[in-house]
Design a protein around this motif. Sequence first.
Motif, PDB file in Angstrom:
ATOM      1  N   UNK A   1      -5.190 -11.138  12.373  1.00  0.00           N
ATOM      2  CA  UNK A   1      -4.181 -10.087  12.267  1.00  0.00           C
ATOM      3  C   UNK A   1      -4.802  -8.834  11.674  1.00  0.00           C
ATOM      4  N   UNK A   2      -4.158  -7.718  11.900  1.00  0.00           N
ATOM      5  CA  UNK A   2      -4.627  -6.439  11.386  1.00  0.00           C
ATOM      6  C   UNK A   2      -3.485  -5.456  11.284  1.00  0.00           C
ATOM      7  N   UNK A   3      -3.699  -4.409  10.499  1.00  0.00           N
ATOM      8  CA  UNK A   3      -2.638  -3.418  10.331  1.00  0.00           C
ATOM      9  C   UNK A   3      -2.883  -2.490   9.163  1.00  0.00           C
ATOM     10  N   UNK A   4      -1.815  -2.184   8.433  1.00  0.00           N
ATOM     11  CA  UNK A   4      -1.810  -1.203   7.344  1.00  0.00           C
ATOM     12  C   UNK A   4      -2.194  -1.858   6.019  1.00  0.00           C
ATOM     13  N   UNK A   5      -2.990  -1.142   5.229  1.00  0.00           N
ATOM     14  CA  UNK A   5      -3.437  -1.630   3.916  1.00  0.00           C
ATOM     15  C   UNK A   5      -3.080  -0.590   2.870  1.00  0.00           C
ATOM     16  N   UNK A   6      -2.413  -1.016   1.787  1.00  0.00           N
ATOM     17  CA  UNK A   6      -2.053  -0.144   0.669  1.00  0.00           C
ATOM     18  C   UNK A   6      -2.504  -0.814  -0.623  1.00  0.00           C
ATOM     19  N   UNK A   7      -3.153  -0.052  -1.520  1.00  0.00           N
ATOM     20  CA  UNK A   7      -3.620  -0.637  -2.781  1.00  0.00           C
ATOM     21  C   UNK A   7      -3.589   0.405  -3.887  1.00  0.00           C
ATOM     22  N   UNK A   8      -3.483  -0.101  -5.111  1.00  0.00           N
ATOM     23  CA  UNK A   8      -3.531   0.770  -6.271  1.00  0.00           C
ATOM     24  C   UNK A   8      -4.212   0.049  -7.430  1.00  0.00           C
ATOM     25  N   UNK A   9      -5.265   0.653  -8.019  1.00  0.00           N
ATOM     26  CA  UNK A   9      -5.922   0.049  -9.184  1.00  0.00           C
ATOM     27  C   UNK A   9      -5.280   0.542 -10.483  1.00  0.00           C
ATOM     28  N   UNK A  10      -5.084  -0.371 -11.422  1.00  0.00           N
ATOM     29  CA  UNK A  10      -4.562  -0.037 -12.739  1.00  0.00           C
ATOM     30  C   UNK A  10      -5.711  -0.011 -13.740  1.00  0.00           C
ATOM     31  N   UNK A  11      -5.699   0.928 -14.679  1.00  0.00           N
ATOM     32  CA  UNK A  11      -6.746   1.086 -15.695  1.00  0.00           C
ATOM     33  C   UNK A  11      -8.104   1.284 -15.028  1.00  0.00           C
ATOM     34  N   UNK A  12      -8.138   2.164 -14.033  1.00  0.00           N
ATOM     35  CA  UNK A  12      -9.334   2.386 -13.223  1.00  0.00           C
ATOM     36  C   UNK A  12     -10.488   3.011 -14.007  1.00  0.00           C
ATOM     37  N   UNK A  13     -10.208   3.557 -15.187  1.00  0.00           N
ATOM     38  CA  UNK A  13     -11.269   4.163 -15.976  1.00  0.00           C
ATOM     39  C   UNK A  13     -12.123   3.120 -16.707  1.00  0.00           C
ATOM     40  N   UNK A  14     -11.716   1.846 -16.671  1.00  0.00           N
ATOM     41  CA  UNK A  14     -12.503   0.757 -17.266  1.00  0.00           C
ATOM     42  C   UNK A  14     -13.295   0.058 -16.168  1.00  0.00           C
ATOM     43  N   UNK A  15     -14.421  -0.557 -16.543  1.00  0.00           N
ATOM     44  CA  UNK A  15     -15.212  -1.281 -15.542  1.00  0.00           C
ATOM     45  C   UNK A  15     -14.436  -2.455 -14.960  1.00  0.00           C
ATOM     46  N   UNK A  16     -13.763  -3.232 -15.822  1.00  0.00           N
ATOM     47  CA  UNK A  16     -12.882  -4.303 -15.352  1.00  0.00           C
ATOM     48  C   UNK A  16     -11.465  -3.742 -15.283  1.00  0.00           C
ATOM     49  N   UNK A  17     -10.810  -3.886 -14.149  1.00  0.00           N
ATOM     50  CA  UNK A  17      -9.438  -3.414 -14.017  1.00  0.00           C
ATOM     51  C   UNK A  17      -8.697  -4.248 -12.976  1.00  0.00           C
ATOM     52  N   UNK A  18      -7.396  -4.084 -12.937  1.00  0.00           N
ATOM     53  CA  UNK A  18      -6.524  -4.818 -12.029  1.00  0.00           C
ATOM     54  C   UNK A  18      -6.256  -3.982 -10.782  1.00  0.00           C
ATOM     55  N   UNK A  19      -6.244  -4.655  -9.617  1.00  0.00           N
ATOM     56  CA  UNK A  19      -5.906  -3.998  -8.354  1.00  0.00           C
ATOM     57  C   UNK A  19      -4.807  -4.808  -7.683  1.00  0.00           C
ATOM     58  N   UNK A  20      -3.735  -4.134  -7.286  1.00  0.00           N
ATOM     59  CA  UNK A  20      -2.704  -4.793  -6.487  1.00  0.00           C
ATOM     60  C   UNK A  20      -2.715  -4.154  -5.106  1.00  0.00           C
ATOM     61  N   UNK A  21      -2.518  -4.970  -4.095  1.00  0.00           N
ATOM     62  CA  UNK A  21      -2.482  -4.421  -2.746  1.00  0.00           C
ATOM     63  C   UNK A  21      -1.558  -5.236  -1.864  1.00  0.00           C
ATOM     64  N   UNK A  22      -1.281  -4.676  -0.710  1.00  0.00           N
ATOM     65  CA  UNK A  22      -0.480  -5.373   0.290  1.00  0.00           C
ATOM     66  C   UNK A  22      -1.017  -5.007   1.669  1.00  0.00           C
ATOM     67  N   UNK A  23      -1.089  -6.014   2.522  1.00  0.00           N
ATOM     68  CA  UNK A  23      -1.473  -5.838   3.918  1.00  0.00           C
ATOM     69  C   UNK A  23      -0.247  -6.163   4.758  1.00  0.00           C
ATOM     70  N   UNK A  24       0.093  -5.274   5.666  1.00  0.00           N
ATOM     71  CA  UNK A  24       1.209  -5.496   6.582  1.00  0.00           C
ATOM     72  C   UNK A  24       0.682  -5.238   7.984  1.00  0.00           C
ATOM     73  N   UNK A  25       0.729  -6.259   8.833  1.00  0.00           N
ATOM     74  CA  UNK A  25       0.169  -6.099  10.166  1.00  0.00           C
ATOM     75  C   UNK A  25       0.751  -7.047  11.186  1.00  0.00           C
ATOM     76  N   UNK A  26       0.155  -6.999  12.350  1.00  0.00           N
ATOM     77  CA  UNK A  26       0.566  -7.844  13.461  1.00  0.00           C
ATOM     78  C   UNK A  26      -0.633  -8.679  13.885  1.00  0.00           C
ATOM     79  N   UNK A  27      -0.372  -9.913  14.303  1.00  0.00           N
ATOM     80  CA  UNK A  27      -1.464 -10.776  14.727  1.00  0.00           C
ATOM     81  C   UNK A  27      -1.006 -11.835  15.699  1.00  0.00           C
ATOM     82  N   UNK A  28      -1.918 -12.761  15.984  1.00  0.00           N
ATOM     83  CA  UNK A  28      -1.624 -13.846  16.912  1.00  0.00           C
ATOM     84  C   UNK A  28      -2.288 -15.119  16.428  1.00  0.00           C
ATOM     85  N   UNK A  29      -1.646 -16.236  16.722  1.00  0.00           N
ATOM     86  CA  UNK A  29      -2.229 -17.540  16.441  1.00  0.00           C
ATOM     87  C   UNK A  29      -2.143 -18.375  17.711  1.00  0.00           C
TER      88      UNK A  29
END
Length: 189
Positions: A89-117
């Motif tokens: 599957x493939x499609x749209x990707x959205x992400x946002x990193x929290x506390x990006x000014x630190x070397x270790x930080x949290x990233x949340x994202x979501x993928x929304x797409x269409x595919x086949x099985x």
Amino acid sequence: MKKLIAILILTVFSIAGFSQVEPDEYQQGGFCSFDGQFFPVEKGMSITLGGTCGFIIKDFRLGAYFDGMSKTARITGTDSNQYSLRQSHGGLYLAYPFFNDHNFHLVTDIKVGYGASMIINSTTRKGEDKVGFVAIVPSAAVEYSITDILKISLGINYQFHIKVKTPERYKQSVLNAPGVYLALTLGLF
């Protein structure tokens, strides 16, 4: 499940609203990410490889992705026969990193797409019972900045596959599962 999906999508879009660029803080860049995902399919493990490319506006990442199984997964069909299952599957990707000014930080994202099985016939080695689906894959990861342009992340996700058409010989719900992933990202952050 529909309420959870709606909440996840609204969360990502609200994060996008908070990441809006101020006139004196305009930053932009691009990124390209390569990832491997591992999630259970019935009694086995599926390995999915893929990638994401896109733009960075301030810290918000917007792009396109593609994920596909690197090997078939063994499943039991509705007729009690064993089959090999493939999906991509493939499609749209959205992400946002929290506390990006630190070397270790949290990233949340979501993928929304269409595919086949589809399942692969073990005798003819041809794909059969191919159906489409909408994929929604929310995830959270810990990301480490190795250098200014290279990041590595380890995270968890959950794959939702919403049927467009119901397959005849297998349950597409076997693809709905939690997983872990490892990603390597290059970019101008």
